[in-house]
Design a protein around this motif. Structure first.
Motif, PDB file in Angstrom:
ATOM      1  N   UNK A 200     -54.333 -24.926   7.476  1.00 65.23           N
ATOM      2  CA  UNK A 200     -53.601 -26.200   7.453  1.00 65.23           C
ATOM      3  C   UNK A 200     -52.616 -26.166   6.289  1.00 65.23           C
ATOM      4  N   UNK A 201     -52.985 -25.468   5.230  1.00 63.03           N
ATOM      5  CA  UNK A 201     -52.092 -25.410   4.064  1.00 63.03           C
ATOM      6  C   UNK A 201     -50.790 -24.683   4.416  1.00 63.03           C
TER       7      UNK A 201
ATOM      8  N   UNK B  92     -49.572 -24.499   7.514  1.00 63.04           N
ATOM      9  CA  UNK B  92     -48.867 -25.409   8.429  1.00 63.04           C
ATOM     10  C   UNK B  92     -48.154 -26.491   7.631  1.00 63.04           C
ATOM     11  N   UNK B  93     -48.814 -26.994   6.588  1.00 60.81           N
ATOM     12  CA  UNK B  93     -48.201 -28.031   5.749  1.00 60.81           C
ATOM     13  C   UNK B  93     -46.943 -27.494   5.061  1.00 60.81           C
TER      14      UNK B  93
ATOM     15  N   UNK C 110     -52.577 -26.317  14.233  1.00 54.84           N
ATOM     16  CA  UNK C 110     -52.087 -27.479  13.467  1.00 54.84           C
ATOM     17  C   UNK C 110     -50.619 -27.775  13.782  1.00 54.84           C
TER      18      UNK C 110
ATOM     19  N   UNK D  11     -50.090 -29.594  17.020  1.00 53.42           N
ATOM     20  CA  UNK D  11     -50.349 -31.045  16.984  1.00 53.42           C
ATOM     21  C   UNK D  11     -49.045 -31.785  16.683  1.00 53.42           C
ATOM     22  N   UNK D  12     -48.237 -31.196  15.789  1.00 58.44           N
ATOM     23  CA  UNK D  12     -46.968 -31.825  15.414  1.00 58.44           C
ATOM     24  C   UNK D  12     -45.893 -31.582  16.451  1.00 58.44           C
TER      25      UNK D  12
ATOM     26  N   UNK E 239     -61.065 -21.302   0.714  1.00 61.09           N
ATOM     27  CA  UNK E 239     -61.506 -22.475   1.476  1.00 61.09           C
ATOM     28  C   UNK E 239     -62.979 -22.350   1.862  1.00 61.09           C
TER      29      UNK E 239
ATOM     30  N   UNK F 227     -44.233 -27.157   7.590  1.00 61.64           N
ATOM     31  CA  UNK F 227     -43.742 -28.474   8.018  1.00 61.64           C
ATOM     32  C   UNK F 227     -42.853 -29.079   6.926  1.00 61.64           C
TER      33      UNK F 227
ATOM     34  N   UNK G 250     -59.944 -20.596  10.140  1.00 60.80           N
ATOM     35  CA  UNK G 250     -58.706 -21.153  10.718  1.00 60.80           C
ATOM     36  C   UNK G 250     -58.328 -22.488  10.094  1.00 60.80           C
ATOM     37  N   UNK G 251     -59.346 -23.285   9.706  1.00 55.42           N
ATOM     38  CA  UNK G 251     -59.039 -24.599   9.120  1.00 55.42           C
ATOM     39  C   UNK G 251     -58.248 -24.472   7.816  1.00 55.42           C
ATOM     40  N   UNK G 252     -58.492 -23.374   7.082  1.00 49.85           N
ATOM     41  CA  UNK G 252     -57.821 -23.206   5.791  1.00 49.85           C
ATOM     42  C   UNK G 252     -56.303 -23.116   5.958  1.00 49.85           C
TER      43      UNK G 252
END
Lengths: 179, 356
Positions: free
Chosen positions: B147-148, B150-151, B179, B182-183, B38, B154, B143-145
Protein backbone atom coordinates in the motif's frame (compact mmCIF):
# COMPACT_ATOMS: atom_id res chain seq x y z
CA UNK A 1 -3.70 5.41 11.27
CA UNK A 2 -7.26 4.15 10.96
CA UNK A 3 -8.60 6.86 13.21
CA UNK A 4 -6.57 9.34 11.29
CA UNK A 5 -7.58 8.19 7.88
CA UNK A 6 -11.24 8.09 8.68
CA UNK A 7 -11.34 11.84 8.89
CA UNK A 8 -9.75 12.25 5.49
CA UNK A 9 -13.01 12.76 3.67
CA UNK A 10 -14.96 14.85 6.10
CA UNK A 11 -13.13 16.76 8.80
CA UNK A 12 -10.92 18.35 6.20
CA UNK A 13 -13.74 19.60 4.03
CA UNK A 14 -14.39 22.83 5.88
CA UNK A 15 -10.87 24.03 6.47
CA UNK A 16 -9.22 26.68 4.35
CA UNK A 17 -6.08 24.59 4.42
CA UNK A 18 -6.76 20.88 3.98
CA UNK A 19 -5.34 18.70 6.72
CA UNK A 20 -5.67 15.19 8.04
CA UNK A 21 -6.84 15.27 11.63
CA UNK A 22 -7.08 12.42 14.13
CA UNK A 23 -10.30 13.45 15.83
CA UNK A 24 -9.94 11.15 18.83
CA UNK A 25 -6.35 12.16 19.53
CA UNK A 26 -6.80 15.77 18.46
CA UNK A 27 -3.63 15.51 16.42
CA UNK A 28 -2.84 16.83 12.95
CA UNK A 29 -1.29 14.02 10.91
CA UNK A 30 -0.70 15.74 7.62
CA UNK A 31 -1.00 19.24 6.23
CA UNK A 32 -1.80 18.76 2.59
CA UNK A 33 -0.22 22.09 1.76
CA UNK A 34 -3.21 23.83 0.22
CA UNK A 35 -6.97 23.98 0.13
CA UNK A 36 -9.31 21.29 -1.14
CA UNK A 37 -10.15 21.54 -4.83
CA UNK A 38 -13.48 23.32 -5.42
CA UNK A 39 -16.64 21.22 -5.53
CA UNK A 40 -20.36 21.60 -4.95
CA UNK A 41 -21.83 19.52 -2.17
CA UNK A 42 -25.44 18.42 -1.94
CA UNK A 43 -25.70 17.49 1.73
CA UNK A 44 -28.55 15.60 3.38
CA UNK A 45 -29.38 13.45 6.35
CA UNK A 46 -29.65 9.70 6.10
CA UNK A 47 -32.60 9.57 8.50
CA UNK A 48 -34.62 11.73 10.86
CA UNK A 49 -32.57 11.03 13.99
CA UNK A 50 -30.49 13.61 15.80
CA UNK A 51 -26.73 14.03 15.80
CA UNK A 52 -24.21 11.42 16.82
CA UNK A 53 -21.76 11.91 19.64
CA UNK A 54 -18.42 10.92 18.19
CA UNK A 55 -16.91 10.17 21.55
CA UNK A 56 -19.71 7.83 22.60
CA UNK A 57 -19.36 5.87 19.38
CA UNK A 58 -17.02 2.89 19.67
CA UNK A 59 -14.11 3.27 17.22
CA UNK A 60 -14.31 1.09 14.10
CA UNK A 61 -11.96 -1.89 14.15
CA UNK A 62 -10.81 -1.60 10.56
CA UNK A 63 -8.98 -4.63 9.21
CA UNK A 64 -5.42 -4.40 7.92
CA UNK A 65 -6.47 -4.22 4.29
CA UNK A 66 -8.78 -1.29 5.02
CA UNK A 67 -6.13 0.50 7.07
CA UNK A 68 -3.67 0.07 4.21
CA UNK A 69 -6.25 1.32 1.70
CA UNK A 70 -6.78 4.41 3.89
CA UNK A 71 -3.07 5.13 3.60
CA UNK A 72 -3.33 4.99 -0.18
CA UNK A 73 -6.32 7.36 -0.02
CA UNK A 74 -4.21 9.77 2.00
CA UNK A 75 -1.84 9.91 -0.98
CA UNK A 76 -4.77 10.47 -3.32
CA UNK A 77 -6.11 13.37 -1.22
CA UNK A 78 -2.62 14.89 -1.14
CA UNK A 79 -2.51 14.79 -4.93
CA UNK A 80 -6.06 16.11 -5.27
CA UNK A 81 -5.05 19.13 -3.15
CA UNK A 82 -1.77 19.74 -4.94
CA UNK A 83 -3.29 19.52 -8.40
CA UNK A 84 -6.70 20.97 -7.37
CA UNK A 85 -8.37 17.87 -8.84
CA UNK A 86 -11.94 17.49 -7.51
CA UNK A 87 -12.47 14.22 -9.39
CA UNK A 88 -9.60 12.56 -7.53
CA UNK A 89 -10.92 13.91 -4.24
CA UNK A 90 -14.36 12.49 -5.06
CA UNK A 91 -12.88 9.09 -5.76
CA UNK A 92 -11.06 9.05 -2.42
CA UNK A 93 -14.23 10.14 -0.62
CA UNK A 94 -16.32 7.38 -2.21
CA UNK A 95 -13.80 4.65 -1.35
CA UNK A 96 -13.58 5.96 2.18
CA UNK A 97 -17.40 5.99 2.43
CA UNK A 98 -17.58 2.38 1.22
CA UNK A 99 -15.24 1.26 3.99
CA UNK A 100 -17.17 3.28 6.58
CA UNK A 101 -20.40 1.65 5.46
CA UNK A 102 -19.10 -1.74 6.67
CA UNK A 103 -18.81 -0.41 10.23
CA UNK A 104 -21.38 2.38 10.57
CA UNK A 105 -23.95 1.41 7.97
CA UNK A 106 -26.15 4.26 6.85
CA UNK A 107 -29.61 3.59 5.50
CA UNK A 108 -30.12 3.74 1.73
CA UNK A 109 -26.39 3.57 0.93
CA UNK A 110 -26.97 1.72 -2.35
CA UNK A 111 -29.62 4.25 -3.33
CA UNK A 112 -27.22 7.14 -2.71
CA UNK A 113 -24.32 5.56 -4.62
CA UNK A 114 -26.71 4.78 -7.48
CA UNK A 115 -27.93 8.37 -7.49
CA UNK A 116 -24.32 9.61 -7.56
CA UNK A 117 -23.52 7.39 -10.53
CA UNK A 118 -26.66 8.39 -12.43
CA UNK A 119 -25.80 12.06 -12.11
CA UNK A 120 -22.07 11.59 -12.63
CA UNK A 121 -21.20 13.00 -9.25
CA UNK A 122 -17.51 13.27 -8.37
CA UNK A 123 -18.18 11.02 -5.40
CA UNK A 124 -20.08 10.64 -2.19
CA UNK A 125 -18.98 11.79 1.17
CA UNK A 126 -20.18 10.56 4.55
CA UNK A 127 -19.65 11.55 8.15
CA UNK A 128 -17.88 8.43 9.38
CA UNK A 129 -19.17 9.06 12.87
CA UNK A 130 -22.45 10.76 12.03
CA UNK A 131 -25.54 10.49 9.87
CA UNK A 132 -24.74 12.97 7.08
CA UNK A 133 -24.37 12.23 3.40
CA UNK A 134 -22.95 14.48 0.72
CA UNK A 135 -22.98 14.20 -3.05
CA UNK A 136 -19.93 15.91 -4.53
CA UNK A 137 -20.46 17.63 -7.87
CA UNK A 138 -18.08 19.24 -10.32
CA UNK A 139 -18.68 23.01 -10.23
CA UNK A 140 -17.54 23.23 -13.85
CA UNK A 141 -20.00 20.66 -15.18
CA UNK A 142 -22.54 21.91 -17.69
CA UNK A 143 -26.12 22.34 -16.58
CA UNK A 144 -25.16 22.16 -12.93
CA UNK A 145 -28.17 24.11 -11.54
CA UNK A 146 -30.66 21.76 -13.18
CA UNK A 147 -28.68 18.69 -12.04
CA UNK A 148 -28.76 20.04 -8.48
CA UNK A 149 -32.53 20.62 -8.74
CA UNK A 150 -33.12 17.10 -10.06
CA UNK A 151 -30.97 15.54 -7.34
CA UNK A 152 -32.66 17.58 -4.61
CA UNK A 153 -36.11 16.60 -5.86
CA UNK A 154 -35.19 12.92 -6.07
CA UNK A 155 -33.73 13.02 -2.57
CA UNK A 156 -36.77 14.77 -1.21
CA UNK A 157 -39.11 12.27 -2.91
CA UNK A 158 -37.07 9.42 -1.43
CA UNK A 159 -37.65 10.85 2.06
CA UNK A 160 -34.24 12.33 2.84
CA UNK A 161 -34.19 15.40 5.08
CA UNK A 162 -32.18 18.56 5.66
CA UNK A 163 -31.15 18.81 2.01
CA UNK A 164 -28.73 21.69 1.49
CA UNK A 165 -26.43 22.82 -1.29
CA UNK A 166 -22.98 24.18 -0.51
CA UNK A 167 -20.08 25.44 -2.53
CA UNK A 168 -16.81 24.27 -1.08
CA UNK A 169 -13.63 25.93 -2.18
CA UNK A 170 -10.35 26.97 -0.82
CA UNK A 171 -10.57 30.72 -1.08
CA UNK A 172 -13.58 31.36 1.09
CA UNK A 173 -14.27 28.02 2.72
CA UNK A 174 -17.90 27.18 2.36
CA UNK A 175 -20.95 28.98 0.96
CA UNK A 176 -24.54 27.95 1.33
CA UNK A 177 -26.10 28.00 -2.12
CA UNK A 178 -29.56 26.94 -1.09
CA UNK A 179 -31.59 24.46 0.85
CA UNK B 1 14.71 14.83 22.18
CA UNK B 2 12.45 13.65 19.42
CA UNK B 3 14.12 13.18 16.07
CA UNK B 4 11.63 12.33 13.36
CA UNK B 5 13.94 9.90 11.61
CA UNK B 6 13.27 6.31 10.60
CA UNK B 7 16.18 4.97 8.60
CA UNK B 8 14.56 1.75 7.44
CA UNK B 9 11.42 3.55 6.31
CA UNK B 10 13.64 5.78 4.18
CA UNK B 11 15.77 2.91 2.90
CA UNK B 12 12.75 0.93 1.75
CA UNK B 13 11.36 3.84 -0.29
CA UNK B 14 11.97 3.92 -4.04
CA UNK B 15 13.19 6.84 -6.13
CA UNK B 16 10.94 7.68 -9.03
CA UNK B 17 12.47 7.90 -12.49
CA UNK B 18 10.75 9.07 -15.65
CA UNK B 19 11.89 6.71 -18.40
CA UNK B 20 9.83 8.29 -21.15
CA UNK B 21 6.89 10.62 -21.76
CA UNK B 22 4.35 8.16 -20.33
CA UNK B 23 6.41 5.79 -18.17
CA UNK B 24 7.59 6.18 -14.60
CA UNK B 25 9.70 3.69 -12.65
CA UNK B 26 9.79 3.06 -8.90
CA UNK B 27 13.48 2.29 -8.47
CA UNK B 28 14.15 0.44 -5.21
CA UNK B 29 17.54 -0.13 -3.62
CA UNK B 30 16.09 -3.11 -1.71
CA UNK B 31 12.35 -3.46 -2.25
CA UNK B 32 11.92 -6.44 0.07
CA UNK B 33 12.51 -4.19 3.06
CA UNK B 34 8.93 -3.02 2.59
CA UNK B 35 7.24 -6.40 3.22
CA UNK B 36 9.95 -7.48 5.69
CA UNK B 37 9.44 -4.45 7.93
CA UNK B 38 5.65 -4.65 7.65
CA UNK B 39 5.55 -8.35 8.53
CA UNK B 40 7.90 -7.87 11.50
CA UNK B 41 5.96 -4.81 12.74
CA UNK B 42 2.70 -6.75 12.62
CA UNK B 43 4.23 -9.76 14.39
CA UNK B 44 5.65 -7.50 17.09
CA UNK B 45 2.25 -5.85 17.58
CA UNK B 46 0.41 -9.17 17.78
CA UNK B 47 2.96 -10.62 20.23
CA UNK B 48 4.10 -13.39 17.86
CA UNK B 49 7.59 -11.87 18.00
CA UNK B 50 9.20 -11.22 21.34
CA UNK B 51 12.62 -9.87 22.29
CA UNK B 52 15.29 -12.24 21.00
CA UNK B 53 12.83 -14.43 19.05
CA UNK B 54 14.05 -16.76 16.30
CA UNK B 55 12.91 -15.91 12.74
CA UNK B 56 13.13 -18.28 9.77
CA UNK B 57 12.48 -17.88 6.05
CA UNK B 58 13.28 -19.49 2.71
CA UNK B 59 14.72 -16.94 0.33
CA UNK B 60 17.04 -16.65 -2.64
CA UNK B 61 18.42 -13.35 -1.58
CA UNK B 62 16.89 -9.96 -1.27
CA UNK B 63 14.12 -10.79 1.20
CA UNK B 64 16.83 -12.51 3.24
CA UNK B 65 19.03 -9.42 3.10
CA UNK B 66 16.12 -7.22 4.16
CA UNK B 67 15.28 -9.57 7.00
CA UNK B 68 18.95 -9.81 8.04
CA UNK B 69 19.26 -6.01 8.22
CA UNK B 70 16.09 -5.70 10.29
CA UNK B 71 16.85 -8.71 12.52
CA UNK B 72 20.30 -7.32 13.29
CA UNK B 73 18.94 -3.85 14.10
CA UNK B 74 16.14 -5.28 16.24
CA UNK B 75 18.16 -8.09 17.90
CA UNK B 76 16.31 -11.12 16.56
CA UNK B 77 17.96 -14.41 15.66
CA UNK B 78 17.55 -15.33 11.99
CA UNK B 79 17.85 -18.49 9.89
CA UNK B 80 17.69 -18.22 6.09
CA UNK B 81 17.17 -21.35 3.99
CA UNK B 82 18.51 -21.15 0.45
CA UNK B 83 19.95 -23.36 -2.29
CA UNK B 84 23.50 -23.69 -3.62
CA UNK B 85 22.53 -22.40 -7.08
CA UNK B 86 20.94 -19.26 -5.70
CA UNK B 87 23.45 -17.75 -3.35
CA UNK B 88 26.86 -16.35 -4.09
CA UNK B 89 29.68 -16.32 -1.56
CA UNK B 90 29.92 -12.51 -1.07
CA UNK B 91 26.17 -12.27 -0.42
CA UNK B 92 26.33 -15.20 2.00
CA UNK B 93 29.23 -13.56 3.84
CA UNK B 94 27.30 -10.31 4.11
CA UNK B 95 24.26 -12.10 5.52
CA UNK B 96 26.45 -13.97 8.01
CA UNK B 97 28.19 -10.76 9.05
CA UNK B 98 24.72 -9.47 9.93
CA UNK B 99 24.35 -12.47 12.22
CA UNK B 100 22.10 -14.62 10.03
CA UNK B 101 22.47 -18.39 10.00
CA UNK B 102 22.45 -19.28 6.28
CA UNK B 103 21.40 -22.86 5.46
CA UNK B 104 22.45 -23.76 1.92
CA UNK B 105 20.68 -26.84 0.50
CA UNK B 106 21.73 -28.87 -2.53
CA UNK B 107 19.99 -28.17 -5.81
CA UNK B 108 20.61 -30.95 -8.31
CA UNK B 109 17.92 -29.87 -10.75
CA UNK B 110 18.98 -26.22 -10.75
CA UNK B 111 15.42 -25.01 -10.23
CA UNK B 112 16.10 -23.58 -6.77
CA UNK B 113 14.82 -26.65 -4.89
CA UNK B 114 11.98 -24.71 -3.33
CA UNK B 115 10.12 -27.88 -2.21
CA UNK B 116 13.26 -29.05 -0.39
CA UNK B 117 13.75 -25.66 1.23
CA UNK B 118 10.15 -25.57 2.42
CA UNK B 119 10.41 -29.09 3.85
CA UNK B 120 13.55 -28.12 5.77
CA UNK B 121 11.90 -24.97 7.07
CA UNK B 122 8.73 -26.71 8.25
CA UNK B 123 10.83 -29.26 10.12
CA UNK B 124 12.82 -26.47 11.79
CA UNK B 125 9.62 -24.69 12.88
CA UNK B 126 8.36 -27.97 14.35
CA UNK B 127 11.65 -28.69 16.14
CA UNK B 128 12.00 -25.20 17.63
CA UNK B 129 8.68 -24.00 19.04
CA UNK B 130 8.31 -20.21 19.12
CA UNK B 131 10.16 -19.81 15.82
CA UNK B 132 8.49 -17.16 13.68
CA UNK B 133 8.22 -17.99 9.97
CA UNK B 134 7.79 -14.74 8.02
CA UNK B 135 6.02 -16.60 5.17
CA UNK B 136 6.66 -14.12 2.39
CA UNK B 137 5.01 -16.59 -0.01
CA UNK B 138 1.58 -16.53 1.56
CA UNK B 139 1.51 -14.03 4.41
CA UNK B 140 -1.02 -11.31 3.52
CA UNK B 141 1.44 -8.93 5.18
CA UNK B 142 3.62 -9.27 2.08
CA UNK B 143 1.11 -7.80 -0.37
CA UNK B 144 -0.53 -5.47 2.17
CA UNK B 145 2.80 -3.74 2.77
CA UNK B 146 2.79 -2.45 -0.81
CA UNK B 147 0.00 0.00 0.00
CA UNK B 148 2.95 2.28 0.68
CA UNK B 149 4.13 1.94 -2.93
CA UNK B 150 0.57 2.46 -4.20
CA UNK B 151 0.38 5.58 -2.03
CA UNK B 152 3.68 6.92 -3.37
CA UNK B 153 2.59 6.32 -6.96
CA UNK B 154 -0.85 7.87 -6.33
CA UNK B 155 0.81 10.94 -4.77
CA UNK B 156 3.37 11.53 -7.46
CA UNK B 157 2.06 9.99 -10.66
CA UNK B 158 -1.69 10.40 -10.27
CA UNK B 159 -3.72 8.23 -12.62
CA UNK B 160 -1.95 5.06 -13.66
CA UNK B 161 -3.27 2.91 -16.48
CA UNK B 162 -0.73 0.09 -16.53
CA UNK B 163 1.30 -1.41 -13.70
CA UNK B 164 4.28 -3.54 -14.72
CA UNK B 165 6.47 -5.54 -12.36
CA UNK B 166 8.35 -8.75 -11.76
CA UNK B 167 6.49 -11.63 -10.19
CA UNK B 168 8.05 -14.14 -7.79
CA UNK B 169 6.10 -14.22 -4.53
CA UNK B 170 3.38 -12.03 -6.05
CA UNK B 171 3.61 -9.55 -3.17
CA UNK B 172 4.78 -6.39 -4.92
CA UNK B 173 2.86 -6.71 -8.18
CA UNK B 174 -0.43 -8.13 -6.84
CA UNK B 175 -0.31 -5.91 -3.73
CA UNK B 176 0.39 -2.65 -5.54
CA UNK B 177 -1.98 -3.68 -8.33
CA UNK B 178 -4.84 -4.53 -5.95
CA UNK B 179 -4.62 -1.15 -4.17
CA UNK B 180 -4.18 0.86 -7.35
CA UNK B 181 -7.11 -0.91 -8.98
CA UNK B 182 -9.35 0.24 -6.11
CA UNK B 183 -8.52 3.79 -7.22
CA UNK B 184 -8.36 3.17 -10.95
CA UNK B 185 -10.69 0.27 -11.79
CA UNK B 186 -9.51 0.23 -15.41
CA UNK B 187 -5.87 -0.42 -14.33
CA UNK B 188 -4.12 -3.18 -16.31
CA UNK B 189 -1.43 -5.29 -14.67
CA UNK B 190 1.42 -6.94 -16.60
CA UNK B 191 3.65 -9.53 -14.92
CA UNK B 192 7.30 -10.03 -15.88
CA UNK B 193 8.13 -13.71 -15.39
CA UNK B 194 10.81 -15.87 -17.03
CA UNK B 195 10.96 -19.10 -19.04
CA UNK B 196 10.54 -22.30 -17.00
CA UNK B 197 8.91 -20.57 -14.04
CA UNK B 198 5.70 -22.39 -13.09
CA UNK B 199 3.75 -19.28 -12.01
CA UNK B 200 1.75 -18.99 -15.23
CA UNK B 201 1.57 -22.52 -16.50
CA UNK B 202 5.06 -23.27 -17.81
CA UNK B 203 6.70 -26.59 -16.91
CA UNK B 204 9.32 -26.32 -14.15
CA UNK B 205 12.95 -26.15 -15.24
CA UNK B 206 16.30 -24.44 -14.82
CA UNK B 207 15.89 -20.67 -14.78
CA UNK B 208 18.88 -18.55 -15.68
CA UNK B 209 17.27 -15.25 -14.68
CA UNK B 210 16.98 -15.31 -10.89
CA UNK B 211 15.01 -13.12 -8.51
CA UNK B 212 11.71 -13.51 -10.30
CA UNK B 213 9.62 -16.50 -11.29
CA UNK B 214 9.21 -19.51 -9.06
CA UNK B 215 9.25 -23.31 -9.00
CA UNK B 216 6.22 -23.40 -6.69
CA UNK B 217 3.09 -21.24 -6.66
CA UNK B 218 2.80 -18.90 -3.66
CA UNK B 219 -0.65 -17.88 -2.41
CA UNK B 220 0.39 -14.24 -2.87
CA UNK B 221 0.41 -14.77 -6.63
CA UNK B 222 -3.20 -13.86 -7.38
CA UNK B 223 -3.64 -14.77 -11.00
CA UNK B 224 -7.03 -13.08 -11.38
CA UNK B 225 -5.36 -9.65 -11.00
CA UNK B 226 -3.04 -10.17 -13.99
CA UNK B 227 -3.96 -8.99 -17.48
CA UNK B 228 -0.90 -10.17 -19.34
CA UNK B 229 2.21 -12.23 -18.67
CA UNK B 230 5.64 -11.70 -20.20
CA UNK B 231 8.33 -14.34 -20.06
CA UNK B 232 11.62 -12.52 -20.37
CA UNK B 233 14.76 -14.58 -21.01
CA UNK B 234 17.96 -13.83 -19.07
CA UNK B 235 19.81 -12.32 -22.04
CA UNK B 236 16.92 -10.01 -22.89
CA UNK B 237 16.85 -8.87 -19.25
CA UNK B 238 20.64 -8.28 -19.22
CA UNK B 239 20.48 -6.14 -22.37
CA UNK B 240 17.69 -4.12 -20.84
CA UNK B 241 19.60 -3.66 -17.54
CA UNK B 242 22.61 -2.36 -19.50
CA UNK B 243 20.36 0.04 -21.41
CA UNK B 244 18.92 1.37 -18.14
CA UNK B 245 22.43 2.19 -16.94
CA UNK B 246 23.51 3.75 -20.24
CA UNK B 247 20.36 5.73 -20.97
CA UNK B 248 19.16 6.70 -17.50
CA UNK B 249 22.03 6.18 -15.05
CA UNK B 250 19.96 3.53 -13.30
CA UNK B 251 22.13 0.71 -11.95
CA UNK B 252 19.70 -2.08 -11.08
CA UNK B 253 19.66 -5.87 -11.09
CA UNK B 254 18.56 -7.88 -14.15
CA UNK B 255 15.00 -8.33 -12.88
CA UNK B 256 14.61 -4.56 -13.10
CA UNK B 257 15.86 -4.92 -16.67
CA UNK B 258 13.05 -7.41 -17.33
CA UNK B 259 10.31 -5.16 -15.95
CA UNK B 260 11.76 -2.09 -17.73
CA UNK B 261 11.77 -3.99 -21.02
CA UNK B 262 8.11 -4.95 -20.66
CA UNK B 263 7.12 -1.51 -19.36
CA UNK B 264 8.84 0.33 -22.21
CA UNK B 265 7.09 -1.85 -24.80
CA UNK B 266 3.68 -1.28 -23.18
CA UNK B 267 4.36 2.47 -23.01
CA UNK B 268 5.29 2.49 -26.72
CA UNK B 269 2.26 0.48 -27.79
CA UNK B 270 -0.13 2.49 -25.54
CA UNK B 271 1.08 6.08 -26.01
CA UNK B 272 -2.02 7.52 -24.31
CA UNK B 273 -1.63 5.40 -21.18
CA UNK B 274 0.52 6.12 -18.13
CA UNK B 275 2.71 3.15 -17.24
CA UNK B 276 4.31 2.54 -13.83
CA UNK B 277 7.15 0.04 -13.56
CA UNK B 278 8.47 -1.56 -10.37
CA UNK B 279 12.24 -2.13 -10.21
CA UNK B 280 13.09 -4.31 -7.24
CA UNK B 281 16.79 -3.91 -6.43
CA UNK B 282 20.14 -2.39 -7.28
CA UNK B 283 22.87 -3.90 -9.42
CA UNK B 284 25.87 -4.28 -7.10
CA UNK B 285 25.24 -7.96 -6.44
CA UNK B 286 25.57 -8.54 -10.19
CA UNK B 287 28.76 -6.52 -10.74
CA UNK B 288 30.85 -9.65 -11.48
CA UNK B 289 28.25 -11.26 -13.72
CA UNK B 290 25.57 -9.26 -15.51
CA UNK B 291 27.78 -6.15 -15.52
CA UNK B 292 31.01 -8.00 -16.35
CA UNK B 293 31.86 -8.26 -20.06
CA UNK B 294 34.14 -11.28 -19.55
CA UNK B 295 31.43 -13.23 -17.78
CA UNK B 296 28.88 -12.25 -20.42
CA UNK B 297 31.18 -13.23 -23.31
CA UNK B 298 31.40 -16.77 -21.97
CA UNK B 299 27.62 -17.21 -22.25
CA UNK B 300 26.62 -19.37 -25.24
CA UNK B 301 25.03 -17.18 -27.90
CA UNK B 302 25.73 -13.88 -26.09
CA UNK B 303 25.16 -11.10 -27.01
CA UNK B 304 22.80 -11.96 -29.85
CA UNK B 305 20.49 -9.08 -30.63
CA UNK B 306 18.64 -6.99 -28.10
CA UNK B 307 14.91 -7.58 -28.64
CA UNK B 308 12.41 -4.75 -28.44
CA UNK B 309 9.20 -6.63 -28.99
CA UNK B 310 7.74 -9.81 -27.49
CA UNK B 311 6.33 -12.71 -29.46
CA UNK B 312 2.69 -13.25 -28.51
CA UNK B 313 2.05 -16.91 -27.69
CA UNK B 314 -1.19 -18.76 -28.31
CA UNK B 315 0.09 -21.74 -26.33
CA UNK B 316 2.23 -21.29 -23.20
CA UNK B 317 5.69 -22.82 -23.67
CA UNK B 318 9.28 -22.20 -22.52
CA UNK B 319 11.80 -20.61 -24.89
CA UNK B 320 15.51 -19.76 -25.11
CA UNK B 321 17.21 -17.21 -22.84
CA UNK B 322 17.42 -14.56 -25.58
CA UNK B 323 13.71 -14.78 -26.28
CA UNK B 324 10.83 -12.76 -24.88
CA UNK B 325 7.28 -14.01 -25.11
CA UNK B 326 3.89 -12.75 -24.01
CA UNK B 327 0.45 -14.18 -23.31
CA UNK B 328 -2.85 -12.39 -22.81
CA UNK B 329 -3.75 -13.85 -19.46
CA UNK B 330 -7.01 -11.92 -19.09
CA UNK B 331 -7.35 -12.11 -15.28
CA UNK B 332 -7.86 -15.86 -15.48
CA UNK B 333 -7.36 -18.32 -12.66
CA UNK B 334 -4.42 -20.69 -13.17
CA UNK B 335 -6.74 -23.69 -13.51
CA UNK B 336 -8.67 -21.97 -16.29
CA UNK B 337 -5.60 -21.60 -18.46
CA UNK B 338 -3.82 -24.89 -17.97
CA UNK B 339 -3.97 -27.89 -15.63
CA UNK B 340 -1.54 -27.51 -12.71
CA UNK B 341 2.02 -28.50 -13.75
CA UNK B 342 2.05 -31.46 -11.36
CA UNK B 343 -1.04 -32.96 -12.97
CA UNK B 344 0.35 -32.34 -16.43
CA UNK B 345 3.63 -34.06 -15.58
CA UNK B 346 1.84 -37.03 -14.05
CA UNK B 347 -0.41 -37.56 -17.03
CA UNK B 348 2.38 -37.24 -19.59
CA UNK B 349 5.02 -39.13 -17.64
CA UNK B 350 3.56 -41.32 -14.90
CA UNK B 351 6.98 -42.52 -13.70
CA UNK B 352 8.28 -39.09 -12.78
CA UNK B 353 7.31 -38.34 -9.21
CA UNK B 354 10.62 -37.09 -7.90
CA UNK B 355 9.62 -33.43 -7.90
CA UNK B 356 7.05 -34.00 -5.17
Amino acid sequence: MAVAAETASDATAFETEALLFAQREGEVLEHFGGSLPPFVLVGFKADGTGGVSTLELPPARYNLEEIQLFRVLRGVVARAVRHQDPRLLGRAATLSARISQRYFPKPSFDYVTGLAERHRALGIQVAHSGSLYGLMLDPKSTGLPSVIRTISNELSDAGFQNIGVFSVNGAGGIHVLGS
Amino acid sequence: MSLEVDYFRALEAPRLAQLGPNIVAAVFPLMKLMPARFILDQAQKSGQLKAGSHIIETTSGTFGMAMALLAAARSYRLTLVTAETLIDEPYKRRLELLGANVMVLEDEKGDGNQPGRLAYLKQAVEDQPGTFWTRQYDSPGNWLSYARLAELLARSAGQIDWLVGCIGTGGSLCGTGAFLRELYPHLKVAAADTHRSVLFGQPVGKRMLRGLGNSVIPANVRHHLIDEVHWVGAYAAYHSAHALLRNHGIFQGPTSGASALVGAWIARTHPDATVAVIMPDEGFRHADTVYNREWLDRLPGWPGEAIHEPETLSMIEPREEWEWTRYEWGRARLDDVKPPPEAAVESSNPTEHTKH
